[in-house]
Design an enzyme around this catalytic site. Structure first.
Site, PDB file in Angstrom:
ATOM      1  N   LYS A  16      25.609  21.011  47.769  1.00 18.74           N
ATOM      2  CA  LYS A  16      26.129  21.868  46.842  1.00 18.74           C
ATOM      3  C   LYS A  16      26.411  20.987  45.451  1.00 18.74           C
ATOM      4  O   LYS A  16      25.760  21.532  44.435  1.00 18.74           O
ATOM      5  CB  LYS A  16      27.186  22.481  47.202  1.00 18.74           C
ATOM      6  CG  LYS A  16      26.875  23.509  48.868  1.00 18.74           C
ATOM      7  CD  LYS A  16      28.080  24.351  49.287  1.00 18.74           C
ATOM      8  CE  LYS A  16      29.244  23.462  49.343  1.00 18.74           C
ATOM      9  NZ  LYS A  16      29.134  22.846  50.366  1.00 18.74           N
ATOM     10  N   ARG A  91      34.841  31.411  50.400  1.00 16.95           N
ATOM     11  CA  ARG A  91      34.560  30.687  51.525  1.00 16.95           C
ATOM     12  C   ARG A  91      34.926  31.566  52.854  1.00 16.95           C
ATOM     13  O   ARG A  91      35.007  31.057  53.846  1.00 16.95           O
ATOM     14  CB  ARG A  91      35.554  29.300  51.490  1.00 16.95           C
ATOM     15  CG  ARG A  91      34.519  28.033  51.584  1.00 16.95           C
ATOM     16  CD  ARG A  91      35.602  26.938  51.401  1.00 16.95           C
ATOM     17  NE  ARG A  91      35.323  25.995  51.815  1.00 16.95           N
ATOM     18  CZ  ARG A  91      34.835  24.942  51.076  1.00 16.95           C
ATOM     19  NH1 ARG A  91      34.762  25.009  49.583  1.00 16.95           N
ATOM     20  NH2 ARG A  91      34.270  23.911  51.399  1.00 16.95           N
ATOM     21  N   ARG A 130      28.792   9.172  52.337  1.00 16.38           N
ATOM     22  CA  ARG A 130      28.866   9.558  50.766  1.00 16.38           C
ATOM     23  C   ARG A 130      29.868   8.804  50.101  1.00 16.38           C
ATOM     24  O   ARG A 130      30.942   8.384  50.483  1.00 16.38           O
ATOM     25  CB  ARG A 130      29.389  11.224  50.629  1.00 16.38           C
ATOM     26  CG  ARG A 130      29.708  11.457  49.377  1.00 16.38           C
ATOM     27  CD  ARG A 130      29.938  12.963  49.319  1.00 16.38           C
ATOM     28  NE  ARG A 130      31.013  13.622  50.140  1.00 16.38           N
ATOM     29  CZ  ARG A 130      31.224  14.844  50.134  1.00 16.38           C
ATOM     30  NH1 ARG A 130      30.677  15.717  49.356  1.00 16.38           N
ATOM     31  NH2 ARG A 130      32.192  15.470  50.884  1.00 16.38           N
ATOM     32  N   ARG A 163      36.052   9.895  50.024  1.00 17.64           N
ATOM     33  CA  ARG A 163      36.803  11.068  50.101  1.00 17.64           C
ATOM     34  C   ARG A 163      37.789  10.930  51.383  1.00 17.64           C
ATOM     35  O   ARG A 163      37.258  10.759  52.472  1.00 17.64           O
ATOM     36  CB  ARG A 163      36.160  12.353  49.912  1.00 17.64           C
ATOM     37  CG  ARG A 163      36.087  12.884  48.487  1.00 17.64           C
ATOM     38  CD  ARG A 163      35.107  14.140  48.386  1.00 17.64           C
ATOM     39  NE  ARG A 163      35.480  15.033  49.241  1.00 17.64           N
ATOM     40  CZ  ARG A 163      34.912  16.577  49.214  1.00 17.64           C
ATOM     41  NH1 ARG A 163      33.918  16.543  48.179  1.00 17.64           N
ATOM     42  NH2 ARG A 163      34.872  17.258  49.744  1.00 17.64           N
ATOM     43  N   ARG A 174      35.876  20.223  59.481  1.00 16.99           N
ATOM     44  CA  ARG A 174      35.519  21.163  58.322  1.00 16.99           C
ATOM     45  C   ARG A 174      34.294  21.802  58.706  1.00 16.99           C
ATOM     46  O   ARG A 174      33.964  22.799  58.313  1.00 16.99           O
ATOM     47  CB  ARG A 174      34.966  19.983  57.461  1.00 16.99           C
ATOM     48  CG  ARG A 174      36.287  19.506  56.483  1.00 16.99           C
ATOM     49  CD  ARG A 174      35.999  18.331  55.644  1.00 16.99           C
ATOM     50  NE  ARG A 174      35.121  18.735  54.706  1.00 16.99           N
ATOM     51  CZ  ARG A 174      34.277  17.780  53.766  1.00 16.99           C
ATOM     52  NH1 ARG A 174      34.461  16.401  54.257  1.00 16.99           N
ATOM     53  NH2 ARG A 174      33.521  18.266  52.867  1.00 16.99           N
TER      54      ARG A 174
HETATM   55  P1  AP5 Z   1      27.077  16.706  48.326  1.00 15.16           P
HETATM   56  O1  AP5 Z   1      26.507  17.245  47.224  1.00 15.16           O
HETATM   57  O2  AP5 Z   1      28.371  16.090  47.964  1.00 15.16           O
HETATM   58  O3  AP5 Z   1      27.479  18.015  49.218  1.00 15.16           O
HETATM   59  P2  AP5 Z   1      28.530  19.225  49.031  1.00 15.16           P
HETATM   60  O4  AP5 Z   1      27.705  20.226  49.525  1.00 15.16           O
HETATM   61  O5  AP5 Z   1      28.731  19.480  47.670  1.00 15.16           O
HETATM   62  O6  AP5 Z   1      29.629  18.846  50.125  1.00 15.16           O
HETATM   63  P3  AP5 Z   1      31.045  18.856  49.884  1.00 15.16           P
HETATM   64  O7  AP5 Z   1      31.626  18.341  51.114  1.00 15.16           O
HETATM   65  O8  AP5 Z   1      31.890  18.459  48.504  1.00 15.16           O
HETATM   66  O9  AP5 Z   1      31.519  20.351  50.336  1.00 15.16           O
HETATM   67  P4  AP5 Z   1      32.624  20.916  50.760  1.00 15.16           P
HETATM   68  O10 AP5 Z   1      32.192  22.428  50.835  1.00 15.16           O
HETATM   69  O11 AP5 Z   1      33.083  20.579  52.238  1.00 15.16           O
HETATM   70  O12 AP5 Z   1      33.858  20.454  50.072  1.00 15.16           O
HETATM   71  P5  AP5 Z   1      34.896  20.803  48.788  1.00 15.16           P
HETATM   72  O13 AP5 Z   1      34.997  19.822  47.845  1.00 15.16           O
HETATM   73  O14 AP5 Z   1      34.130  22.339  48.159  1.00 15.16           O
HETATM   74  O15 AP5 Z   1      26.326  15.976  49.346  1.00 15.16           O
HETATM   75  C1  AP5 Z   1      26.668  15.202  50.324  1.00 15.16           C
HETATM   76  C2  AP5 Z   1      26.186  13.760  50.525  1.00 15.16           C
HETATM   77  O16 AP5 Z   1      24.752  13.980  50.654  1.00 15.16           O
HETATM   78  C3  AP5 Z   1      26.125  12.954  49.291  1.00 15.16           C
HETATM   79  O17 AP5 Z   1      26.363  11.606  49.701  1.00 15.16           O
HETATM   80  C4  AP5 Z   1      24.718  13.186  48.590  1.00 15.16           C
HETATM   81  O18 AP5 Z   1      24.280  12.062  47.957  1.00 15.16           O
HETATM   82  C5  AP5 Z   1      23.981  13.455  50.089  1.00 15.16           C
HETATM   83  N1  AP5 Z   1      22.700  14.245  49.696  1.00 15.16           N
HETATM   84  C6  AP5 Z   1      22.911  15.547  48.801  1.00 15.16           C
HETATM   85  N2  AP5 Z   1      21.767  16.105  49.072  1.00 15.16           N
HETATM   86  C7  AP5 Z   1      21.032  15.359  49.882  1.00 15.16           C
HETATM   87  C8  AP5 Z   1      19.315  15.574  50.277  1.00 15.16           C
HETATM   88  N3  AP5 Z   1      18.972  16.779  50.078  1.00 15.16           N
HETATM   89  N4  AP5 Z   1      18.975  14.664  51.378  1.00 15.16           N
HETATM   90  C9  AP5 Z   1      19.962  13.698  51.508  1.00 15.16           C
HETATM   91  N5  AP5 Z   1      21.003  13.313  51.020  1.00 15.16           N
HETATM   92  C10 AP5 Z   1      21.510  14.336  50.392  1.00 15.16           C
HETATM   93  O19 AP5 Z   1      36.103  21.345  49.331  1.00 15.16           O
HETATM   94  C11 AP5 Z   1      37.084  20.404  50.007  1.00 15.16           C
HETATM   95  C12 AP5 Z   1      38.101  21.170  50.638  1.00 15.16           C
HETATM   96  O20 AP5 Z   1      38.792  21.999  49.714  1.00 15.16           O
HETATM   97  C13 AP5 Z   1      37.836  22.181  51.829  1.00 15.16           C
HETATM   98  O21 AP5 Z   1      37.620  21.439  52.874  1.00 15.16           O
HETATM   99  C14 AP5 Z   1      39.192  23.117  51.516  1.00 15.16           C
HETATM  100  O22 AP5 Z   1      40.272  22.462  52.336  1.00 15.16           O
HETATM  101  C15 AP5 Z   1      39.516  23.179  50.118  1.00 15.16           C
HETATM  102  N6  AP5 Z   1      38.855  24.369  49.519  1.00 15.16           N
HETATM  103  C16 AP5 Z   1      37.786  24.433  48.765  1.00 15.16           C
HETATM  104  N7  AP5 Z   1      37.297  25.640  48.238  1.00 15.16           N
HETATM  105  C17 AP5 Z   1      38.161  26.327  49.040  1.00 15.16           C
HETATM  106  C18 AP5 Z   1      38.258  27.802  49.219  1.00 15.16           C
HETATM  107  N8  AP5 Z   1      37.498  28.613  48.152  1.00 15.16           N
HETATM  108  N9  AP5 Z   1      39.217  28.176  49.917  1.00 15.16           N
HETATM  109  C19 AP5 Z   1      39.876  27.598  50.682  1.00 15.16           C
HETATM  110  N10 AP5 Z   1      39.949  26.230  50.785  1.00 15.16           N
HETATM  111  C20 AP5 Z   1      39.150  25.707  49.701  1.00 15.16           C
END
Ligand code: AP5
Length: 224
Positions: A16, A91, A130, A163, A174
């Site tokens: 994402k 979410r 990552r 991270r 997660r």
């Molecule tokens: P990346 O692009 O970083 O993936 P992502 O989908 O953005 O993953 P996140 O881990 O950031 O999402 P998340 O939803 O768990 O975390 P968030 O920060 O929102 O890509 C991942 C890896 O793959 C990278 O190394 C990249 O290079 C590689 N890659 C990408 N595309 C690729 C491809 N096509 N092929 C090969 N490799 C590829 O949330 C963190 C925490 O915050 C949550 O756990 C929760 O505690 C809290 N939180 C956030 N939002 C909320 C909410 N709305 N409600 C409650 N808690 C929340």
């Protein structure tokens, strides 16, 4: 042209953040990523950060009542009036309902929910490799998208870190939180007729091409 109000949906590690960087550039949208907002709050030690930290470290969701107000307020800011790209929100179904009610009250509507589909095994592979820039949050992967110099951001030379929630046991948690609390949104937004699905296991550039083409089509349909 009507506003472009987009949500990125998908499991942790679906790509994402990777796609968001490209989409916001394509369409000049403000990028509102709850994970980034919360991590910044934790780093600054604000009240929001203090509330969120324990949940985030465990791979659990921050409670709805903590996050909903933050995002709805953010959507009121001037840069989000002509469109936005939300990543990581909603979410849960209550978050989706709160967002829907707010948009309705403002006379706005969602353009599309972009679901990036990836298997659990791929998520584990991606998140364990990552690395992110300590300064800008720019995302890399040790194998799939490595920096030019190991451990160093290509853009600003800052140190790359892992991270806290990318440790193997937290990744599993997660994923199960995603399946239990967030995946129901796929049905929710399918019923609303706004869900668009993308194969996230293709290379990043291909996923981006598909998303960009879909958004271009939606804009075209909107003009007809
Ligand atoms: P990346 O692009 O970083 O993936 P992502 O989908 O953005 O993953 P996140 O881990 O950031 O999402 P998340 O939803 O768990 O975390 P968030 O920060 O929102 O890509 C991942 C890896 O793959 C990278 O190394 C990249 O290079 C590689 N890659 C990408 N595309 C690729 C491809 N096509 N092929 C090969 N490799 C590829 O949330 C963190 C925490 O915050 C949550 O756990 C929760 O505690 C809290 N939180 C956030 N939002 C909320 C909410 N709305 N409600 C409650 N808690 C929340």
């Amino acid at each position: 042209m009507a506003e472009l109000n987009l949500i990125l949906l998908g499991p942790p590690g679906a790509g994402k953040g990777t796609q968001a960087e490209r989409i916001t550039e394509d369409f000049n949208l403000p990028y509102i990523a709850t994970g980034n907002i919360l991590r910044a709050a934790v780093a600054e030690g604000t009240e929001l950060g203090l509330k969120a930290k324990g949940y985030m470290d465990a791979g659990a969701l921050v409670p709805d009542e903590v996050i909903i107000g933050v995002i709805l307020d953010r959507l009121q800011e001037s840069d989000a009036q002509d469109g936005f790209l939300l990543d990581g929100f909603p979410r849960t179904v209550p978050q989706a309902e709160a967002l829907g009610a707010e948009l309705k009250e403002l006379g706005r509507e969602l353009t599309a929910v972009l679901l990036i589909d990836v298997s659990d095994d791929e998520v584990v592979r991606r998140l364990s490799g990552r690395r992110v820039s300590a300064k800008t949050g720019r995302v890399y992967h040790v194998e799939f998208d490595p920096p030019k110099r190991e451990g160093v951001c290509d853009v600003d030379g800052s140190r790359l870190i892992q991270r806290d929630d990318d440790k193997p046991e937290t990744i599993r948690n997660r994923l199960s939180v995603y399946h239990e609390s967030t995946e129901p949104l796929v049905g929710y937004y399918t019923e609303e007729g706004v869900l668009r699905r993308f194969d996230g296991e293709r290379p990043p550039a291909e996923v981006h091409d598909h998303i960009r083409a879909q958004i271009a089509t939606l804009r075209l349909e909107d003009r007809l």
